[in-house]
Design a protein around this motif. Structure first.
Motif, PDB file in Angstrom:
ATOM      1  N   VAL A   1       0.844  -1.219  -0.158  1.00  0.00           N
ATOM      2  CA  VAL A   1       0.038  -0.151  -0.016  1.00  0.00           C
ATOM      3  C   VAL A   1       0.740   1.270   0.118  1.00  0.00           C
ATOM      4  O   VAL A   1       0.496   2.282  -0.757  1.00  0.00           O
ATOM      5  CB  VAL A   1      -0.955   0.001   1.188  1.00  0.00           C
ATOM      6  CG1 VAL A   1      -1.685   1.193   1.256  1.00  0.00           C
ATOM      7  CG2 VAL A   1      -2.096  -1.004   0.908  1.00  0.00           C
ATOM      8  N   PRO A   2       1.903   1.489   0.826  1.00  0.00           N
ATOM      9  CA  PRO A   2       2.669   2.434   0.756  1.00  0.00           C
ATOM     10  C   PRO A   2       3.299   2.915  -0.504  1.00  0.00           C
ATOM     11  O   PRO A   2       3.766   4.221  -0.924  1.00  0.00           O
ATOM     12  CB  PRO A   2       3.573   2.511   1.985  1.00  0.00           C
ATOM     13  CG  PRO A   2       3.027   1.682   2.752  1.00  0.00           C
ATOM     14  CD  PRO A   2       2.351   0.631   1.998  1.00  0.00           C
ATOM     15  N   TYR A   3       3.759   2.021  -1.403  1.00  0.00           N
ATOM     16  CA  TYR A   3       4.374   2.029  -2.425  1.00  0.00           C
ATOM     17  C   TYR A   3       3.399   2.540  -3.793  1.00  0.00           C
ATOM     18  O   TYR A   3       3.856   3.493  -4.448  1.00  0.00           O
ATOM     19  CB  TYR A   3       5.106   0.719  -3.018  1.00  0.00           C
ATOM     20  CG  TYR A   3       6.292   0.442  -2.395  1.00  0.00           C
ATOM     21  CD1 TYR A   3       7.471   0.651  -2.445  1.00  0.00           C
ATOM     22  CD2 TYR A   3       6.002  -0.677  -1.118  1.00  0.00           C
ATOM     23  CE1 TYR A   3       8.445   0.319  -1.458  1.00  0.00           C
ATOM     24  CE2 TYR A   3       7.008  -0.899  -0.179  1.00  0.00           C
ATOM     25  CZ  TYR A   3       8.261  -0.431  -0.513  1.00  0.00           C
ATOM     26  OH  TYR A   3       9.245  -0.961   0.247  1.00  0.00           O
ATOM     27  N   TYR A   4       2.230   2.066  -3.762  1.00  0.00           N
ATOM     28  CA  TYR A   4       1.404   2.487  -4.918  1.00  0.00           C
ATOM     29  C   TYR A   4      -0.135   2.065  -4.189  1.00  0.00           C
ATOM     30  O   TYR A   4      -0.759   1.167  -4.508  1.00  0.00           O
ATOM     31  CB  TYR A   4       1.446   1.500  -5.947  1.00  0.00           C
ATOM     32  CG  TYR A   4       0.945   2.086  -7.288  1.00  0.00           C
ATOM     33  CD1 TYR A   4       0.248   3.408  -7.330  1.00  0.00           C
ATOM     34  CD2 TYR A   4       1.164   1.527  -8.467  1.00  0.00           C
ATOM     35  CE1 TYR A   4       0.076   3.689  -8.408  1.00  0.00           C
ATOM     36  CE2 TYR A   4       0.737   1.930  -9.708  1.00  0.00           C
ATOM     37  CZ  TYR A   4       0.138   3.202  -9.725  1.00  0.00           C
ATOM     38  OH  TYR A   4      -0.236   3.692 -11.024  1.00  0.00           O
ATOM     39  N   PRO A   5      -0.572   3.056  -3.286  1.00  0.00           N
ATOM     40  CA  PRO A   5      -2.090   2.801  -2.781  1.00  0.00           C
ATOM     41  C   PRO A   5      -3.134   2.619  -3.835  1.00  0.00           C
ATOM     42  O   PRO A   5      -4.100   2.174  -3.756  1.00  0.00           O
ATOM     43  CB  PRO A   5      -2.284   3.746  -1.828  1.00  0.00           C
ATOM     44  CG  PRO A   5      -1.366   5.098  -2.203  1.00  0.00           C
ATOM     45  CD  PRO A   5      -0.154   4.377  -2.814  1.00  0.00           C
ATOM     46  N   LEU A   6      -3.161   3.740  -5.037  1.00  0.00           N
ATOM     47  CA  LEU A   6      -4.071   3.551  -5.946  1.00  0.00           C
ATOM     48  C   LEU A   6      -4.211   2.117  -6.784  1.00  0.00           C
ATOM     49  O   LEU A   6      -5.257   1.986  -7.423  1.00  0.00           O
ATOM     50  CB  LEU A   6      -3.859   4.678  -6.840  1.00  0.00           C
ATOM     51  CG  LEU A   6      -4.110   6.040  -6.438  1.00  0.00           C
ATOM     52  CD1 LEU A   6      -3.872   7.123  -7.431  1.00  0.00           C
ATOM     53  CD2 LEU A   6      -5.477   6.481  -5.758  1.00  0.00           C
ATOM     54  N   TRP A   7      -3.252   1.338  -6.734  1.00  0.00           N
ATOM     55  CA  TRP A   7      -3.066   0.274  -7.039  1.00  0.00           C
ATOM     56  C   TRP A   7      -3.523  -1.046  -6.093  1.00  0.00           C
ATOM     57  O   TRP A   7      -4.498  -1.742  -6.391  1.00  0.00           O
ATOM     58  CB  TRP A   7      -1.923   0.015  -7.862  1.00  0.00           C
ATOM     59  CG  TRP A   7      -1.717  -1.580  -8.119  1.00  0.00           C
ATOM     60  CD1 TRP A   7      -1.069  -2.792  -7.458  1.00  0.00           C
ATOM     61  CD2 TRP A   7      -2.024  -2.232  -9.356  1.00  0.00           C
ATOM     62  NE1 TRP A   7      -1.315  -3.834  -8.069  1.00  0.00           N
ATOM     63  CE2 TRP A   7      -1.844  -3.597  -9.304  1.00  0.00           C
ATOM     64  CE3 TRP A   7      -2.770  -1.682 -10.709  1.00  0.00           C
ATOM     65  CZ2 TRP A   7      -2.248  -4.455 -10.319  1.00  0.00           C
ATOM     66  CZ3 TRP A   7      -3.206  -2.880 -11.658  1.00  0.00           C
ATOM     67  CH2 TRP A   7      -2.823  -4.105 -11.639  1.00  0.00           C
ATOM     68  N   ALA A   8      -3.214  -0.708  -5.125  1.00  0.00           N
ATOM     69  CA  ALA A   8      -3.016  -1.893  -4.012  1.00  0.00           C
ATOM     70  C   ALA A   8      -4.429  -1.763  -3.614  1.00  0.00           C
ATOM     71  O   ALA A   8      -5.076  -3.015  -2.932  1.00  0.00           O
ATOM     72  CB  ALA A   8      -2.187  -1.637  -2.786  1.00  0.00           C
TER      73      ALA A   8
END
Length: 141
Positions: A109-116
């Motif tokens: 989530v912290p890397y890419y929340p709009l994907w995760a």
């Protein structure tokens, strides 16, 4: 009213060989989510500067995250094929693969929340569809 022989019905057999709607949904979503996870992993491996995060407890090298996404994506595709082809191992493997995907997406989530976050939602729907009671001819899976 004309009688329809069993051979012309969907599944070519009794109620045991029919693929339920939720199982078809779960298998289809796994076969969609799997390749997308593989592409996400490939982008993480190819370009370590694509994703960024500051201080995080589950911080891995982005190349490691890329390989994790590729392996989870392959597991989702294989399990999705098992579910769609109505294999006996497909439902269990699909629920397990979606569970692992859910955990890895939570950690991502912290890397890419709009994907995760949307993928986590799909993983939860897959798990629900595959683990709910499946009424077959013998009342089992």
């Amino acid at each position: 009213m004309a009688a329809v022989p069993n051979e012309t019905r969907r599944g070519h057999g009794g109620p045991d060989s029919r693929l339920s709607g939720p199982s078809l949904f779960a298998g289809s979503v796994m076969m969609l989510s799997g390749p997308l996870s593989i592409l996400m992993g490939a982008s993480g491996i190819a370009s370590d500067s694509l994703f960024a995060v500051s201080r995080y407890a589950y911080r891995f090298d982005l190349t490691a995250w890329g390989w994790i996404h590729i392996l989870v994506g392959l597991a989702l595709v294989i399990a999705g094929l098992g579910v769609v082809t109505n294999k006996t191992w497909g439902r269990g493997a699909g629920a397990a693969a979606a569970g692992v995907s859910l955990i890895t997406q939570f950690m991502f989530v912290p890397y890419y929340p709009l994907w995760a976050i949307p993928v986590m939602t799909l993983d939860l729907l897959i798990i629900f569809a595959l683990t709910r009671f499946h009424a077959g001819g013998d009342g089992g899976w």
